[in-house]
Design a protein around this motif. Structure first.
Motif, PDB file in Angstrom:
ATOM      1  N   GLN A 176       9.767  -1.000  17.979  1.00  0.00           N
ATOM      2  CA  GLN A 176      10.126  -0.734  16.583  1.00  0.00           C
ATOM      3  C   GLN A 176      10.193  -2.022  15.765  1.00  0.00           C
ATOM      4  OE1 GLN A 176      10.525   2.393  15.209  1.00  0.00           O
ATOM      5  NE2 GLN A 176      10.571   1.266  13.274  1.00  0.00           N
ATOM      6  N   GLN A 177      10.757  -3.072  16.369  1.00  0.00           N
ATOM      7  CA  GLN A 177      10.813  -4.355  15.677  1.00  0.00           C
ATOM      8  C   GLN A 177       9.415  -4.923  15.451  1.00  0.00           C
ATOM      9  OE1 GLN A 177      13.371  -6.725  18.160  1.00  0.00           O
ATOM     10  NE2 GLN A 177      15.273  -5.829  17.289  1.00  0.00           N
ATOM     11  N   LEU A 178       8.559  -4.687  16.402  1.00  0.00           N
ATOM     12  CA  LEU A 178       7.190  -5.154  16.238  1.00  0.00           C
ATOM     13  C   LEU A 178       6.491  -4.377  15.127  1.00  0.00           C
ATOM     14  CD1 LEU A 178       4.927  -6.998  17.269  1.00  0.00           C
ATOM     15  CD2 LEU A 178       4.342  -5.194  18.935  1.00  0.00           C
ATOM     16  N   GLN A 179       6.751  -3.100  15.054  1.00  0.00           N
ATOM     17  CA  GLN A 179       6.154  -2.307  13.979  1.00  0.00           C
ATOM     18  C   GLN A 179       6.745  -2.674  12.620  1.00  0.00           C
ATOM     19  OE1 GLN A 179       6.821   1.733  15.175  1.00  0.00           O
ATOM     20  NE2 GLN A 179       5.173   1.734  16.722  1.00  0.00           N
ATOM     21  N   ASP A 180       8.041  -3.040  12.606  1.00  0.00           N
ATOM     22  CA  ASP A 180       8.670  -3.414  11.330  1.00  0.00           C
ATOM     23  C   ASP A 180       8.075  -4.687  10.753  1.00  0.00           C
ATOM     24  OD1 ASP A 180      10.299  -1.229  11.499  1.00  0.00           O
ATOM     25  OD2 ASP A 180      12.036  -2.318  12.305  1.00  0.00           O
ATOM     26  N   ALA A 181       7.457  -5.469  11.560  1.00  0.00           N
ATOM     27  CA  ALA A 181       6.823  -6.680  11.048  1.00  0.00           C
ATOM     28  C   ALA A 181       5.598  -6.355  10.196  1.00  0.00           C
ATOM     29  CB  ALA A 181       6.436  -7.600  12.203  1.00  0.00           C
ATOM     30  N   THR A 182       5.079  -5.145  10.323  1.00  0.00           N
ATOM     31  CA  THR A 182       3.955  -4.699   9.493  1.00  0.00           C
ATOM     32  C   THR A 182       4.486  -3.647   8.524  1.00  0.00           C
ATOM     33  OG1 THR A 182       2.405  -5.105  11.300  1.00  0.00           O
ATOM     34  CG2 THR A 182       1.671  -3.676   9.498  1.00  0.00           C
ATOM     35  N   ILE A 183       4.525  -3.981   7.219  1.00  0.00           N
ATOM     36  CA  ILE A 183       5.118  -3.103   6.206  1.00  0.00           C
ATOM     37  C   ILE A 183       3.993  -2.378   5.496  1.00  0.00           C
ATOM     38  CG2 ILE A 183       6.582  -2.988   4.159  1.00  0.00           C
ATOM     39  CD1 ILE A 183       7.792  -5.665   5.054  1.00  0.00           C
ATOM     40  N   THR A 184       4.079  -1.052   5.518  1.00  0.00           N
ATOM     41  CA  THR A 184       3.062  -0.221   4.858  1.00  0.00           C
ATOM     42  C   THR A 184       3.701   0.546   3.698  1.00  0.00           C
ATOM     43  OG1 THR A 184       3.482   1.586   6.415  1.00  0.00           O
ATOM     44  CG2 THR A 184       1.733   0.003   6.967  1.00  0.00           C
ATOM     45  N   ALA A 185       2.861   1.124   2.850  1.00  0.00           N
ATOM     46  CA  ALA A 185       3.331   1.846   1.664  1.00  0.00           C
ATOM     47  C   ALA A 185       4.004   3.149   2.081  1.00  0.00           C
ATOM     48  CB  ALA A 185       2.178   2.134   0.722  1.00  0.00           C
ATOM     49  N   PRO A 186       5.250   3.361   1.665  1.00  0.00           N
ATOM     50  CA  PRO A 186       5.933   4.610   2.024  1.00  0.00           C
ATOM     51  C   PRO A 186       5.395   5.827   1.282  1.00  0.00           C
ATOM     52  CG  PRO A 186       7.300   3.317   0.545  1.00  0.00           C
ATOM     53  CD  PRO A 186       6.107   2.482   0.851  1.00  0.00           C
ATOM     54  N   THR A 187       4.738   5.603   0.148  1.00  0.00           N
ATOM     55  CA  THR A 187       4.164   6.690  -0.633  1.00  0.00           C
ATOM     56  C   THR A 187       3.072   6.132  -1.521  1.00  0.00           C
ATOM     57  OG1 THR A 187       4.670   8.483  -2.200  1.00  0.00           O
ATOM     58  CG2 THR A 187       5.815   6.404  -2.509  1.00  0.00           C
ATOM     59  N   ALA A 188       2.287   6.998  -2.103  1.00  0.00           N
ATOM     60  CA  ALA A 188       1.252   6.546  -3.030  1.00  0.00           C
ATOM     61  C   ALA A 188       1.887   6.102  -4.342  1.00  0.00           C
ATOM     62  CB  ALA A 188       0.239   7.664  -3.275  1.00  0.00           C
ATOM     63  N   GLY A 189       1.334   5.057  -4.924  1.00  0.00           N
ATOM     64  CA  GLY A 189       1.888   4.557  -6.183  1.00  0.00           C
ATOM     65  C   GLY A 189       1.222   3.271  -6.620  1.00  0.00           C
ATOM     66  N   THR A 190       1.860   2.617  -7.564  1.00  0.00           N
ATOM     67  CA  THR A 190       1.351   1.376  -8.147  1.00  0.00           C
ATOM     68  C   THR A 190       2.401   0.291  -8.005  1.00  0.00           C
ATOM     69  OG1 THR A 190       0.081   2.636  -9.774  1.00  0.00           O
ATOM     70  CG2 THR A 190       0.417   0.303 -10.228  1.00  0.00           C
ATOM     71  N   VAL A 191       1.980  -0.887  -7.611  1.00  0.00           N
ATOM     72  CA  VAL A 191       2.895  -2.024  -7.498  1.00  0.00           C
ATOM     73  C   VAL A 191       3.231  -2.514  -8.903  1.00  0.00           C
ATOM     74  CG1 VAL A 191       3.227  -4.340  -6.579  1.00  0.00           C
ATOM     75  CG2 VAL A 191       1.933  -2.646  -5.263  1.00  0.00           C
ATOM     76  N   ILE A 192       4.503  -2.465  -9.269  1.00  0.00           N
ATOM     77  CA  ILE A 192       4.917  -2.877 -10.607  1.00  0.00           C
ATOM     78  C   ILE A 192       5.668  -4.208 -10.607  1.00  0.00           C
ATOM     79  CG2 ILE A 192       4.998  -0.514 -11.459  1.00  0.00           C
ATOM     80  CD1 ILE A 192       8.004  -0.544 -11.086  1.00  0.00           C
ATOM     81  N   GLU A 193       6.071  -4.694  -9.423  1.00  0.00           N
ATOM     82  CA  GLU A 193       6.776  -5.984  -9.370  1.00  0.00           C
ATOM     83  C   GLU A 193       6.613  -6.553  -7.966  1.00  0.00           C
ATOM     84  OE1 GLU A 193      11.291  -7.812 -10.012  1.00  0.00           O
ATOM     85  OE2 GLU A 193      10.797  -5.785 -10.680  1.00  0.00           O
ATOM     86  N   ARG A 194       6.389  -7.891  -7.885  1.00  0.00           N
ATOM     87  CA  ARG A 194       6.235  -8.562  -6.591  1.00  0.00           C
ATOM     88  C   ARG A 194       6.955  -9.907  -6.657  1.00  0.00           C
ATOM     89  NH1 ARG A 194       0.890 -11.081  -3.770  1.00  0.00           N
ATOM     90  NH2 ARG A 194       1.647 -12.847  -4.978  1.00  0.00           N
ATOM     91  N   PRO A 195       8.230  -9.923  -6.301  1.00  0.00           N
ATOM     92  CA  PRO A 195       9.000 -11.173  -6.433  1.00  0.00           C
ATOM     93  C   PRO A 195       8.720 -12.210  -5.352  1.00  0.00           C
ATOM     94  CG  PRO A 195      10.388  -9.427  -5.571  1.00  0.00           C
ATOM     95  CD  PRO A 195       9.064  -8.800  -5.877  1.00  0.00           C
ATOM     96  N   VAL A 196       8.023 -11.879  -4.270  1.00  0.00           N
ATOM     97  CA  VAL A 196       7.746 -12.834  -3.188  1.00  0.00           C
ATOM     98  C   VAL A 196       6.247 -12.983  -3.038  1.00  0.00           C
ATOM     99  CG1 VAL A 196       9.895 -12.269  -1.982  1.00  0.00           C
ATOM    100  CG2 VAL A 196       7.796 -11.019  -1.427  1.00  0.00           C
ATOM    101  N   SER A 197       5.848 -13.952  -2.241  1.00  0.00           N
ATOM    102  CA  SER A 197       4.427 -14.201  -2.003  1.00  0.00           C
ATOM    103  C   SER A 197       4.256 -14.657  -0.560  1.00  0.00           C
ATOM    104  CB  SER A 197       3.890 -15.264  -2.970  1.00  0.00           C
ATOM    105  OG  SER A 197       4.624 -16.468  -2.841  1.00  0.00           O
ATOM    106  N   GLU A 198       3.041 -14.929  -0.163  1.00  0.00           N
ATOM    107  CA  GLU A 198       2.775 -15.385   1.198  1.00  0.00           C
ATOM    108  C   GLU A 198       3.488 -16.708   1.464  1.00  0.00           C
ATOM    109  OE1 GLU A 198      -1.303 -15.565   2.172  1.00  0.00           O
ATOM    110  OE2 GLU A 198      -1.761 -13.523   1.513  1.00  0.00           O
ATOM    111  N   GLY A 199       4.063 -16.816   2.663  1.00  0.00           N
ATOM    112  CA  GLY A 199       4.806 -18.013   3.042  1.00  0.00           C
ATOM    113  C   GLY A 199       6.300 -17.906   2.826  1.00  0.00           C
ATOM    114  N   THR A 200       6.750 -16.900   2.114  1.00  0.00           N
ATOM    115  CA  THR A 200       8.180 -16.733   1.875  1.00  0.00           C
ATOM    116  C   THR A 200       8.851 -16.207   3.130  1.00  0.00           C
ATOM    117  OG1 THR A 200       7.749 -16.235  -0.436  1.00  0.00           O
ATOM    118  CG2 THR A 200       9.902 -15.618   0.419  1.00  0.00           C
TER     119      THR A 200
END
Length: 515
Positions: A177-201
């Motif tokens: 489960q912890q290994l799967q949690d490292a890969t975050i997928t979309a819980p539902t269909a939608g549009t990304v409206i805010e992204r406060p983090v980026s790669e490397g954070t």
């Protein structure tokens, strides 16, 4: 020739009356008034337009300003901690359920998973050995080769081995489960409206951190949005859930979005000392044209009348306006009063109302005769009906002393002034055109959207009514100019006699006996 003398036949003829400035001013004013009168005669006659009585839909609505908001906003967090190694989405990205959003460095959780899997394999082998050992112990115990204590020890070893397998399986499940949690997928269909983090954070877990974890991004389903409109408290009583609404946003001024009032929030909001109530209007946004944060206007249908008789609101007038516009239509204001009074009496049909109307008419006639006999008194000044009519807005003009208007007309106007229109119960007047002539028609009106007014009674489909809004303004302007001209003329007449007396006195002094 000068201003005060004229030469003729070798003699100088003097014009002594031109020596006085006020007299010259008076003569100049008379010339100006005559010139103004000639100019007015040359003006083009006012054109009265007409419109037919027709059937249409009239909608009474409430308007408010609002902002587009998503219906549901999802904050995506991670149950695993670590550094973001891959983030393929950005603000505005449209994702489906299960699409990759964020990949976290999984080396630690992968190692824990491998260790747990190895322990599970070892536990399975130990359990297999324990099963075999217990089976041998059972056979030896039946042959009475081993003691009961040795048999119990073999049974206990099997139970411990079986429990170790269960613990190892649970550890493997947790590590997986912890290994799967490292890969975050979309819980539902939608549009990304805010992204406060980026790669490397480096992010923290939402389950183990006391702060609630790091918000990776926010997403919402923009196929359905809502407009949060602030409605004034004077209109909120007419707004109910389920009413249709039309939304216009500044980004698309020529496009109308259809929605439904979803909810009226009970808690008021005070904005700049004005009490407002938030109203949520649900909208379908399949093409994604509406974006969160867009400003717009909401028009909510409060009352709707379909397929009703209607005329332009410009054709609906009160008794005051009727008297003002009558000359422009070639009508006598007193005849309008009499006609409307008769229509009221015939429609109401009550005997008591007829007796009151006839009493007012007789009283007005007697007082009118007294007014003709004595011009020093007001013909209808003591008539209660005339006084009521004057307070209603147009008896004052016909109830003046020395007026030539019959008192019966004044009394009739008073009755009309106290009719349903005066009490605001929906009775108004429209001018119907027949054979190039106009006739006043009392009508009962319903709702109005400021462009068209519902006609409940008094008119028939296809009749032509006069649009007298421009005529009313023209008549008011002419009346104002007439009052100004009359005031100027009165001022000149009041100023002229003293000046003439002074001039005569001076002339007399010039011709005194001393000369």
């Amino acid at each position: 020739m000068t201003a005060t003398s004229m030469k003729g036949n070798g003699r100088v003829m003097r014009l002594p009356f031109l020596r006085y400035p006020l007299l010259r001013l008076f003569l100049t004013a008379i010339v100006a008034v005559m010139a103004l009168g000639c100019a007015k005669k040359k003006e083009t006659a006012l054109v009265i337009e007409t419109a037919p009585v027709e059937r249409r839909s009239i909608v009474l609505s409430a308007q408010a300003n609002g902002v587009v908001d998503p219906i549901t906003i999802i904050e995506v967090k991670s149950r695993a901690s670590g550094q973001i190694t891959n983030m393929p989405v950005d603000v505005g990205s449209v994702v489906n359920r299960g699409d990759l959003l964020v990949q976290i460095d999984a080396r630690d959780v992968q190692s824990r998973y491998n260790q747990a899997a190895a322990e599970l394999n070892s536990s399975n082998v130990a359990r297999t050995v324990a099963v075999s050992q217990r089976a041998r112990s059972q056979e030896l115990y039946r042959q009475q080769i081993i003691t009961a204590q040795e048999m119990e020890a073999a049974t206990l070893g099997f139970a411990n081995a079986d429990a170790a397998v269960v613990r190892a399986r649970a550890a493997v499940d947790i590590a997986r489960q912890q290994l799967q949690d490292a890969t975050i997928t979309a819980p539902t269909a939608g549009t990304v409206i805010e992204r406060p983090v980026s790669e490397g954070t480096v992010i923290t877990s939402a389950t183990s951190s006391a702060s609630g974890g790091t918000t990776i991004l926010k997403m919402a389903d923009l196929s359905k949005v809502r407009m949060r409109a602030m409605v004034n408290e004077t209109d909120i009583g007419n707004v109910l859930p389920g009413q249709l609404a039309t939304v216009t946003v500044d980004a698309f001024p020529n496009r109308r979005f259809q929605g439904v009032v979803e909810k009226v929030e009970p808690q008021a909001v005070v904005l700049q000392s004005v009490t407002m109530f938030p109203v949520l209007v649900s909208l379908t946004n399949l093409d994604g044209a509406l974006k969160p944060g867009m400003n717009g206007e909401v028009i909510m249908e409060v009352v709707r009348r379909d397929n009703v008789l209607a005329i332009p609101s410009e054709a609906v007038r009160t008794m005051r306006d009727a008297a003002t516009v009558a000359p422009a239509l070639g009508l006598n204001p007193d005849s309008i009063q009499s006609a409307v009074r008769g229509s009221f009496a015939s429609r109401r049909g009550g005997q008591a109302g007829g007796r009151v109307a006839s009493g007012d008419t007789a009283a007005g006639a007697r007082r009118g005769r007294r007014a003709v006999g004595d011009s020093g008194r007001a013909g209808a000044g003591n008539n209660p009906a005339a006084r009521r009519f004057a307070s209603g807005g147009f008896g004052g003009a016909t109830g003046q002393a020395g007026s030539a208007v019959p008192a019966t007309s004044q009394a009739g106007g008073g009755a009309a002034g106290q009719g349903p229109s005066g009490r605001g119960s929906g009775m108004q007047i429209a001018f119907v055109k027949k054979e190039e002539k106009y006739a006043p028609r009392p009508i009962r009106t319903g709702i109005s959207d400021f462009e068209y007014t519902e006609v409940m009674s008094g008119l028939e489909l296809g009749e032509q009514v006069a649009l007298v809004g421009v005529a009313v303004l023209q008549a008011q302007r002419d009346a104002q100019q007439a009052r100004i001209s009359a005031a100027r003329s009165t001022g000149l007449q009041q100023a002229t006699p003293p000046a003439a007396g002074a001039a005569g006195g001076g002339g007399g002094g010039g011709r005194g006996p001393g000369r």
